[in-house]
Design an enzyme around this catalytic site. Structure first.
Site, mmCIF file in Angstrom:
data_model
loop_
_atom_site.group_PDB
_atom_site.id
_atom_site.type_symbol
_atom_site.label_atom_id
_atom_site.label_comp_id
_atom_site.label_asym_id
_atom_site.label_seq_id
_atom_site.Cartn_x
_atom_site.Cartn_y
_atom_site.Cartn_z
ATOM 1 N N ARG A 170 0.820 -1.218 0.000
ATOM 2 C CA ARG A 170 0.000 0.000 0.000
ATOM 3 C C ARG A 170 0.852 1.266 0.000
ATOM 4 N NH1 ARG A 170 -2.274 2.883 4.068
ATOM 5 N NH2 ARG A 170 -1.798 1.311 5.648
ATOM 6 N N TYR A 200 -13.319 13.410 -20.040
ATOM 7 C CA TYR A 200 -13.783 12.035 -19.860
ATOM 8 C C TYR A 200 -14.966 12.009 -18.890
ATOM 9 C CZ TYR A 200 -13.807 7.298 -17.907
ATOM 10 O OH TYR A 200 -14.184 6.070 -17.439
ATOM 11 N N ASP A 239 -4.824 14.738 -18.265
ATOM 12 C CA ASP A 239 -5.080 13.338 -18.585
ATOM 13 C C ASP A 239 -4.463 13.106 -19.961
ATOM 14 O OD1 ASP A 239 -6.084 10.892 -19.442
ATOM 15 O OD2 ASP A 239 -8.018 11.168 -18.467
ATOM 16 N N LYS A 242 -5.096 1.536 -20.701
ATOM 17 C CA LYS A 242 -5.204 1.769 -22.131
ATOM 18 C C LYS A 242 -3.876 1.472 -22.860
ATOM 19 C CE LYS A 242 -9.390 3.168 -21.130
ATOM 20 N NZ LYS A 242 -9.377 3.366 -19.679
#
Length: 389
Positions: A48, A102, A174, A199
């Protein structure tokens, strides 16, 4: 290894790789442990905390690809977006966001930010002046997306970065649609670069991940929130993503070439109303894209003529898949109004120019002749079924 002295594919292949000291294997070993020693060690490792061996190696690779000092990887693109934004925003702050955005990011802002007392404004367009006029005294972040999803609008990176710096604001982008292969926003002054690594970095439609690249100072700030939000990535997925990035340069360049060919083909097609692709000279952002992108990307969108039913067209395709995501080696398409931007109201979609007949096309690495043939047969099938009906 000096980043500046090595080319893209060399960075993709070698930066951040882990040495297999025991067996001398050619690829990075996978360390699956979720529990590490804390006594007599240089680094206290914990998944983490984004510092397992595989996590650290992948972060070095992504930082090198984006010409950044440091990077973090996350469990999804939205984990990267939300953590990056929230790391620089608190109650009473304001953020300026690009209008063409987006749908998931738009939904995050409109549904969650008011709960935290964070103010926000969306621009009316995507010119630098549109951002500047929305800046307030309490603005802390300006957030852009270029090329945008799904209309491929182009925003001036250097101009927005300059406005942000002049006002003491953190600039974020982004960069998913471009990928580090086609665009490196940090070179133009942008502070924080975000990716849905699902992606182009993943590239095979089998990985869910996110990434953030920035200066060490900014990454440290994002890390302190990220460790509390817990959006880390399993080491097996980290290992898969590091492997996939090795071929990203080759894949994306092939997709660039195919997308350009498909954009030209669709632009001249009698059944197509409009094509949105920055590589076309008809695109309003073409000249700007030429200046800030190395390639125009593998994403485009188009609108069918009214006499071609969009839903029937998608169902008639045999090679190109109707699929929710993008940027895989296989070609896919979808209706943004039904998927990526479904969380927006019809009114907001209309304001952004996202019509119900708009189709987003993620071009893969297949032969373009096969893709063209598939589109031709689908259009012919829709025409025939309509005539019979």
């Amino acid at each position: 290894m000096s980043i500046k002295k090595n080319g893209l594919n060399t960075i993709c292949t070698h930066v951040g790789e882990l040495e297999d000291k025991q067996h001398k294997g050619a690829v990075s070993p996978l360390y699956m442990s979720t529990s590490y020693a804390f006594d007599d060690v240089e680094v206290k490792r914990y998944p983490r905390y984004f510092n397992t061996p595989n996590q650290e190696g992948l972060c070095k690779k992504i930082a090198a690809l984006e010409h950044a000092e440091s990077a973090l990887i996350f469990g999804s693109g939205m984990a990267a977006v939300s953590t990056a934004l929230m790391a620089f925003l608190k109650a009473g702050d304001h953020v300026v966001l690009q209008q063409t955005l987006y749908g998931g990011t738009y939904n995050l802002v409109t549904e969650e930010f008011s709960k935290y007392g964070i103010e926000y404004s969306f621009t009316q367009g995507w010119e630098a002046s549109d951002f500047e006029e929305k800046i307030q005294k309490n603005t802390k972040v300006v957030y852009i997306e270029t090329p945008s999803n799904p209309l491929l609008t182009i925003t001036d990176l250097a101009a927005v970065a300059a406005i942000a710096k002049k006002n003491g604001i953190v600039s974020m982008i982004d960069n998913t649609f471009a990928s580090p292969v086609n665009q490196n926003p940090i070179d133009f002054g942008i502070d924080v670069v975000i990716h849905s690594a699902t992606k182009y970095m993943g590239g095979h439609s089998d990985i869910c991940a996110g990434a953030v690249a920035a200066s060490e100072l900014h990454i440290e700030r994002i890390f302190h929130l990220a460790k509390n939000f817990g959006g880390s990535l399993s080491d097996y997925t980290v290992w898969l993503l590091e492997r996939s990035i090795k071929t990203m340069g080759i894949r994306v360049r092939a997709q660039n070439e195919n997308a350009m060919a498909m954009a030209k083909y669709l632009y001249d097609h009698v059944a197509i109303d409009a094509v949105y692709y920055p590589g076309l000279t008809s695109h309003t952002g073409h000249e700007l894209a030429k200046n800030q992108m190395k390639g125009f990307g593998g994403m485009l969108s188009f609108e069918l003529k009214p006499f071609i039913d969009a839903s029937k067209f998608q169902k008639s395709l045999k090679l190109i898949k109707s699929s929710m995501s993008l940027a895989g080696v296989e070609s896919t398409l979808l209706s943004p109004a039904q998927t990526s931007h479904a969380l927006m109201s019809p009114e907001v979609r209309a304001e952004q120019g996202i019509r119900d007949g708009l189709i987003r096309f993620s071009v893969g690495i297949e032969e373009v002749e096969d893709l063209m043939e598939d589109i031709e047969q689908a259009i012919a099938h829709v025409k025939l079924s309509t005539a019979i009906a």
